[in-house]
Design a protein around this motif. Structure first.
Motif, PDB file in Angstrom:
ATOM      1  N   SER A  24     -55.965  18.403   5.898  1.00 21.64           N
ATOM      2  CA  SER A  24     -54.817  17.574   6.260  1.00 21.64           C
ATOM      3  C   SER A  24     -55.154  16.663   7.436  1.00 21.64           C
ATOM      4  CB  SER A  24     -53.628  18.475   6.603  1.00 21.64           C
ATOM      5  OG  SER A  24     -52.572  17.730   7.145  1.00 21.64           O
ATOM      6  N   LEU A  25     -55.829  17.204   8.451  1.00 18.56           N
ATOM      7  CA  LEU A  25     -56.199  16.401   9.616  1.00 18.56           C
ATOM      8  C   LEU A  25     -57.242  15.348   9.265  1.00 18.56           C
ATOM      9  CD1 LEU A  25     -56.349  19.178  12.360  1.00 18.56           C
ATOM     10  CD2 LEU A  25     -54.682  17.313  12.201  1.00 18.56           C
ATOM     11  N   LEU A  26     -58.204  15.694   8.415  1.00 18.95           N
ATOM     12  CA  LEU A  26     -59.207  14.713   7.990  1.00 18.95           C
ATOM     13  C   LEU A  26     -58.534  13.530   7.307  1.00 18.95           C
ATOM     14  CD1 LEU A  26     -62.145  16.871   6.592  1.00 18.95           C
ATOM     15  CD2 LEU A  26     -62.288  15.223   8.465  1.00 18.95           C
ATOM     16  N   TRP A  27     -57.462  13.793   6.590  1.00 18.11           N
ATOM     17  CA  TRP A  27     -56.754  12.740   5.867  1.00 18.11           C
ATOM     18  C   TRP A  27     -55.753  12.009   6.747  1.00 18.11           C
ATOM     19  CZ3 TRP A  27     -51.447  12.997   3.902  1.00 18.11           C
ATOM     20  CH2 TRP A  27     -51.102  11.864   3.156  1.00 18.11           C
ATOM     21  N   GLY A  28     -54.894  12.760   7.396  1.00 18.90           N
ATOM     22  CA  GLY A  28     -53.748  12.129   8.046  1.00 18.90           C
ATOM     23  C   GLY A  28     -53.705  12.213   9.553  1.00 18.90           C
ATOM     24  N   GLY A  29     -54.732  12.820  10.160  1.00 16.42           N
ATOM     25  CA  GLY A  29     -54.673  12.973  11.611  1.00 16.42           C
ATOM     26  C   GLY A  29     -53.400  13.705  11.993  1.00 16.42           C
ATOM     27  N   ARG A  30     -52.769  13.244  13.054  1.00 15.18           N
ATOM     28  CA  ARG A  30     -51.526  13.879  13.519  1.00 15.18           C
ATOM     29  C   ARG A  30     -50.279  13.229  12.930  1.00 15.18           C
ATOM     30  NH1 ARG A  30     -54.486  13.597  18.236  1.00 15.18           N
ATOM     31  NH2 ARG A  30     -55.205  15.600  18.963  1.00 15.18           N
ATOM     32  N   VAL A  31     -50.453  12.340  11.985  1.00  9.67           N
ATOM     33  CA  VAL A  31     -49.305  11.645  11.407  1.00  9.67           C
ATOM     34  C   VAL A  31     -48.376  12.627  10.697  1.00  9.67           C
ATOM     35  CG1 VAL A  31     -48.634   9.976   9.618  1.00  9.67           C
ATOM     36  CG2 VAL A  31     -50.439   9.417  11.229  1.00  9.67           C
ATOM     37  N   PHE A  32     -48.956  13.638  10.043  1.00  8.88           N
ATOM     38  CA  PHE A  32     -48.163  14.607   9.302  1.00  8.88           C
ATOM     39  C   PHE A  32     -48.373  16.003   9.879  1.00  8.88           C
ATOM     40  CE2 PHE A  32     -49.266  11.277   6.157  1.00  8.88           C
ATOM     41  CZ  PHE A  32     -47.990  10.796   5.929  1.00  8.88           C
ATOM     42  N   SER A  33     -47.345  16.852   9.765  1.00  9.21           N
ATOM     43  CA  SER A  33     -47.466  18.238  10.210  1.00  9.21           C
ATOM     44  C   SER A  33     -48.211  19.040   9.143  1.00  9.21           C
ATOM     45  CB  SER A  33     -46.074  18.823  10.451  1.00  9.21           C
ATOM     46  OG  SER A  33     -45.347  18.845   9.233  1.00  9.21           O
ATOM     47  N   TRP A  34     -48.482  20.285   9.463  1.00 14.67           N
ATOM     48  CA  TRP A  34     -49.106  21.168   8.479  1.00 14.67           C
ATOM     49  C   TRP A  34     -48.189  22.365   8.251  1.00 14.67           C
ATOM     50  CZ3 TRP A  34     -52.090  21.396   4.589  1.00 14.67           C
ATOM     51  CH2 TRP A  34     -52.484  22.630   4.083  1.00 14.67           C
ATOM     52  N   PRO A  35     -47.891  22.738   7.030  1.00 15.45           N
ATOM     53  CA  PRO A  35     -48.272  22.016   5.816  1.00 15.45           C
ATOM     54  C   PRO A  35     -47.511  20.696   5.696  1.00 15.45           C
ATOM     55  CG  PRO A  35     -46.877  23.901   5.267  1.00 15.45           C
ATOM     56  CD  PRO A  35     -47.134  23.962   6.747  1.00 15.45           C
ATOM     57  N   ILE A  36     -48.088  19.774   4.953  1.00 16.63           N
ATOM     58  CA  ILE A  36     -47.504  18.437   4.816  1.00 16.63           C
ATOM     59  C   ILE A  36     -46.202  18.530   4.027  1.00 16.63           C
ATOM     60  CG2 ILE A  36     -47.827  16.116   3.881  1.00 16.63           C
ATOM     61  CD1 ILE A  36     -50.880  16.589   4.279  1.00 16.63           C
ATOM     62  N   GLU A  37     -45.158  17.986   4.610  1.00 18.72           N
ATOM     63  CA  GLU A  37     -43.846  17.977   3.965  1.00 18.72           C
ATOM     64  C   GLU A  37     -43.685  16.692   3.149  1.00 18.72           C
ATOM     65  OE1 GLU A  37     -41.467  20.345   4.151  1.00 18.72           O
ATOM     66  OE2 GLU A  37     -42.661  21.616   5.495  1.00 18.72           O
ATOM     67  N   THR A  38     -43.182  16.833   1.956  1.00 13.72           N
ATOM     68  CA  THR A  38     -42.916  15.682   1.097  1.00 13.72           C
ATOM     69  C   THR A  38     -42.045  14.658   1.814  1.00 13.72           C
ATOM     70  OG1 THR A  38     -43.130  17.033  -0.879  1.00 13.72           O
ATOM     71  CG2 THR A  38     -41.888  15.003  -1.112  1.00 13.72           C
ATOM     72  N   SER A  39     -41.053  15.144   2.541  1.00 16.93           N
ATOM     73  CA  SER A  39     -40.119  14.248   3.239  1.00 16.93           C
ATOM     74  C   SER A  39     -40.838  13.391   4.286  1.00 16.93           C
ATOM     75  CB  SER A  39     -38.993  15.047   3.894  1.00 16.93           C
ATOM     76  OG  SER A  39     -39.520  15.965   4.835  1.00 16.93           O
ATOM     77  N   GLU A  40     -41.897  13.924   4.910  1.00 17.10           N
ATOM     78  CA  GLU A  40     -42.650  13.153   5.903  1.00 17.10           C
ATOM     79  C   GLU A  40     -43.354  11.967   5.243  1.00 17.10           C
ATOM     80  OE1 GLU A  40     -44.560  15.736   9.285  1.00 17.10           O
ATOM     81  OE2 GLU A  40     -44.904  16.706   7.329  1.00 17.10           O
ATOM     82  N   ILE A  41     -43.919  12.202   4.071  1.00 16.76           N
ATOM     83  CA  ILE A  41     -44.598  11.122   3.345  1.00 16.76           C
ATOM     84  C   ILE A  41     -43.586  10.047   2.970  1.00 16.76           C
ATOM     85  CG2 ILE A  41     -45.866  10.529   1.239  1.00 16.76           C
ATOM     86  CD1 ILE A  41     -47.170  13.335   1.401  1.00 16.76           C
ATOM     87  N   ILE A  42     -42.458  10.474   2.441  1.00 15.00           N
ATOM     88  CA  ILE A  42     -41.419   9.518   2.040  1.00 15.00           C
ATOM     89  C   ILE A  42     -40.928   8.724   3.249  1.00 15.00           C
ATOM     90  CG2 ILE A  42     -39.072   9.308   1.128  1.00 15.00           C
ATOM     91  CD1 ILE A  42     -39.806  11.776  -0.677  1.00 15.00           C
ATOM     92  N   LYS A  43     -40.683   9.404   4.356  1.00  9.22           N
ATOM     93  CA  LYS A  43     -40.208   8.720   5.564  1.00  9.22           C
ATOM     94  C   LYS A  43     -41.221   7.667   6.021  1.00  9.22           C
ATOM     95  CE  LYS A  43     -38.683   9.580  10.289  1.00  9.22           C
ATOM     96  NZ  LYS A  43     -38.509  10.571  11.348  1.00  9.22           N
ATOM     97  N   ARG A  44     -42.507   8.028   6.043  1.00  9.08           N
ATOM     98  CA  ARG A  44     -43.539   7.073   6.470  1.00  9.08           C
ATOM     99  C   ARG A  44     -43.620   5.883   5.510  1.00  9.08           C
ATOM    100  NH1 ARG A  44     -47.294   6.459  10.263  1.00  9.08           N
ATOM    101  NH2 ARG A  44     -49.229   5.414   9.743  1.00  9.08           N
ATOM    102  N   SER A  45     -43.358   6.115   4.251  1.00  9.19           N
ATOM    103  CA  SER A  45     -43.444   5.027   3.254  1.00  9.19           C
ATOM    104  C   SER A  45     -42.440   3.912   3.526  1.00  9.19           C
ATOM    105  CB  SER A  45     -43.254   5.570   1.840  1.00  9.19           C
ATOM    106  OG  SER A  45     -41.901   5.870   1.558  1.00  9.19           O
ATOM    107  N   HIS A  46     -41.423   4.187   4.325  1.00 11.09           N
ATOM    108  CA  HIS A  46     -40.396   3.191   4.640  1.00 11.09           C
ATOM    109  C   HIS A  46     -40.667   2.421   5.928  1.00 11.09           C
ATOM    110  CE1 HIS A  46     -38.002   4.565   1.313  1.00 11.09           C
ATOM    111  NE2 HIS A  46     -37.968   5.796   1.789  1.00 11.09           N
TER     112      HIS A  46
END
Length: 158
Positions: A24-46
Protein backbone atom coordinates in the motif's frame (compact mmCIF):
# COMPACT_ATOMS: atom_id res chain seq x y z
CA UNK A 1 -6.80 -2.86 -23.73
CA UNK A 2 -8.00 0.70 -23.42
CA UNK A 3 -7.89 3.61 -20.99
CA UNK A 4 -11.09 4.95 -19.55
CA UNK A 5 -12.15 7.35 -16.85
CA UNK A 6 -12.29 5.88 -13.36
CA UNK A 7 -15.73 4.97 -12.06
CA UNK A 8 -16.66 4.74 -8.37
CA UNK A 9 -17.54 1.11 -9.16
CA UNK A 10 -13.80 0.48 -9.77
CA UNK A 11 -12.77 1.48 -6.24
CA UNK A 12 -13.54 -1.83 -4.45
CA UNK A 13 -11.54 -3.77 -7.04
CA UNK A 14 -8.55 -1.40 -6.85
CA UNK A 15 -8.51 -1.33 -3.05
CA UNK A 16 -8.37 -5.16 -3.03
CA UNK A 17 -5.07 -5.26 -4.95
CA UNK A 18 -2.88 -4.54 -1.90
CA UNK A 19 -2.23 -7.39 0.51
CA UNK A 20 0.15 -5.62 2.88
CA UNK A 21 0.89 -2.21 4.36
CA UNK A 22 4.20 -2.16 2.46
CA UNK A 23 2.45 -2.74 -0.89
CA UNK A 24 0.00 0.00 0.00
CA UNK A 25 2.81 2.43 0.88
CA UNK A 26 4.77 1.59 -2.28
CA UNK A 27 1.67 2.51 -4.27
CA UNK A 28 0.02 5.32 -2.38
CA UNK A 29 2.46 6.61 0.20
CA UNK A 30 0.53 8.23 3.03
CA UNK A 31 -2.35 9.27 0.79
CA UNK A 32 -4.42 6.26 1.90
CA UNK A 33 -4.71 4.50 5.26
CA UNK A 34 -4.14 0.79 5.72
CA UNK A 35 -6.13 -1.17 4.88
CA UNK A 36 -7.17 1.01 1.96
CA UNK A 37 -10.80 2.06 2.22
CA UNK A 38 -12.89 2.23 -0.93
CA UNK A 39 -14.34 5.53 0.28
CA UNK A 40 -10.84 7.08 0.42
CA UNK A 41 -10.23 6.27 -3.25
CA UNK A 42 -13.61 7.68 -4.23
CA UNK A 43 -13.04 10.84 -2.17
CA UNK A 44 -9.62 11.42 -3.79
CA UNK A 45 -11.14 10.92 -7.25
CA UNK A 46 -13.15 14.12 -6.72
CA UNK A 47 -10.16 16.35 -5.97
CA UNK A 48 -9.40 19.24 -8.26
CA UNK A 49 -6.41 18.81 -10.61
CA UNK A 50 -6.39 15.02 -10.15
CA UNK A 51 -7.67 12.59 -12.73
CA UNK A 52 -8.05 8.83 -12.29
CA UNK A 53 -7.85 6.48 -15.26
CA UNK A 54 -8.19 2.72 -15.46
CA UNK A 55 -6.78 0.31 -17.98
CA UNK A 56 -9.52 -2.09 -18.94
CA UNK A 57 -10.21 -5.05 -21.17
CA UNK A 58 -13.88 -5.93 -21.47
CA UNK A 59 -15.22 -5.94 -17.92
CA UNK A 60 -11.77 -6.49 -16.33
CA UNK A 61 -9.93 -3.63 -14.65
CA UNK A 62 -6.27 -4.37 -15.38
CA UNK A 63 -4.59 -1.26 -13.99
CA UNK A 64 -5.01 2.16 -12.47
CA UNK A 65 -3.16 5.47 -12.77
CA UNK A 66 -3.54 8.91 -11.22
CA UNK A 67 -2.71 11.99 -13.29
CA UNK A 68 -1.88 15.15 -11.39
CA UNK A 69 -2.10 18.44 -13.28
CA UNK A 70 0.98 20.11 -11.77
CA UNK A 71 1.16 23.17 -14.02
CA UNK A 72 0.12 24.35 -17.46
CA UNK A 73 2.91 22.28 -19.04
CA UNK A 74 3.59 19.48 -16.49
CA UNK A 75 1.58 16.36 -15.77
CA UNK A 76 2.64 13.94 -13.00
CA UNK A 77 1.95 10.22 -12.96
CA UNK A 78 1.08 8.92 -9.49
CA UNK A 79 -0.28 5.77 -7.90
CA UNK A 80 0.38 3.54 -10.91
CA UNK A 81 -0.64 -0.07 -10.26
CA UNK A 82 -1.62 -3.27 -12.00
CA UNK A 83 -4.04 -5.90 -10.75
CA UNK A 84 -2.13 -8.83 -9.20
CA UNK A 85 -3.91 -11.11 -11.72
CA UNK A 86 -2.20 -9.32 -14.62
CA UNK A 87 1.28 -8.48 -13.28
CA UNK A 88 4.30 -9.62 -15.28
CA UNK A 89 2.40 -9.50 -18.58
CA UNK A 90 3.38 -6.02 -19.84
CA UNK A 91 0.22 -4.42 -18.52
CA UNK A 92 2.10 -1.75 -16.56
CA UNK A 93 4.02 -0.73 -19.65
CA UNK A 94 0.76 -0.58 -21.64
CA UNK A 95 -0.88 1.50 -18.89
CA UNK A 96 1.91 4.08 -18.85
CA UNK A 97 2.24 4.12 -22.66
CA UNK A 98 -1.48 4.74 -23.16
CA UNK A 99 -1.42 7.40 -20.43
CA UNK A 100 1.46 9.20 -22.16
CA UNK A 101 -0.46 9.05 -25.46
CA UNK A 102 -3.52 10.55 -23.74
CA UNK A 103 -1.42 13.34 -22.23
CA UNK A 104 0.19 14.10 -25.63
CA UNK A 105 -3.27 14.45 -27.21
CA UNK A 106 -3.98 17.34 -24.89
CA UNK A 107 -1.13 19.28 -26.53
CA UNK A 108 -0.45 21.59 -23.58
CA UNK A 109 1.90 19.36 -21.59
CA UNK A 110 5.61 19.31 -22.41
CA UNK A 111 6.87 17.20 -19.52
CA UNK A 112 5.61 14.22 -17.55
CA UNK A 113 7.13 13.51 -14.14
CA UNK A 114 6.87 10.76 -11.55
CA UNK A 115 8.54 9.42 -8.43
CA UNK A 116 9.25 5.77 -7.75
CA UNK A 117 10.68 4.12 -4.68
CA UNK A 118 14.18 2.80 -5.41
CA UNK A 119 13.25 -0.64 -4.07
CA UNK A 120 10.44 -0.91 -6.64
CA UNK A 121 12.84 -2.14 -9.32
CA UNK A 122 10.11 -3.50 -11.60
CA UNK A 123 8.39 -0.12 -11.82
CA UNK A 124 11.69 1.76 -12.17
CA UNK A 125 12.78 -0.51 -15.05
CA UNK A 126 9.38 -0.11 -16.73
CA UNK A 127 9.61 3.69 -16.63
CA UNK A 128 13.22 3.65 -17.81
CA UNK A 129 12.32 1.39 -20.76
CA UNK A 130 9.69 3.93 -21.81
CA UNK A 131 12.22 6.79 -21.91
CA UNK A 132 11.88 8.31 -18.44
CA UNK A 133 15.18 9.51 -17.03
CA UNK A 134 16.21 9.97 -13.41
CA UNK A 135 16.59 13.62 -12.41
CA UNK A 136 18.19 15.27 -9.40
CA UNK A 137 15.11 16.71 -7.68
CA UNK A 138 13.60 16.52 -4.22
CA UNK A 139 12.16 14.77 -2.42
CA UNK A 140 14.77 12.04 -2.44
CA UNK A 141 13.19 9.89 0.26
CA UNK A 142 10.10 9.33 2.38
CA UNK A 143 10.11 8.21 6.00
CA UNK A 144 7.78 5.40 7.04
CA UNK A 145 7.79 4.03 10.61
CA UNK A 146 11.37 5.09 11.26
CA UNK A 147 12.66 3.77 7.93
CA UNK A 148 13.92 6.00 5.12
CA UNK A 149 12.76 4.83 1.67
CA UNK A 150 14.86 6.33 -1.16
CA UNK A 151 12.86 7.87 -4.02
CA UNK A 152 13.91 8.32 -7.63
CA UNK A 153 12.42 11.34 -9.41
CA UNK A 154 11.97 10.74 -13.14
CA UNK A 155 10.72 12.70 -16.13
CA UNK A 156 10.16 12.47 -19.86
CA UNK A 157 9.75 15.25 -22.39
CA UNK A 158 6.84 14.99 -24.79
Amino acid sequence: MYLRQFSVHDAPEISSWFSSREESLLWGGRVFSWPIETSEIIKRSHQKDIEFLTLSSGSDVLGFIELQHVSLNEMRLCRVTVSPKFRGQGVGKALVTLSLEEIKKRKQYQIVTLAVFAKNKTAYNCYKSLGFIAVDKAPKFKDFFGERWPLVQMEISL
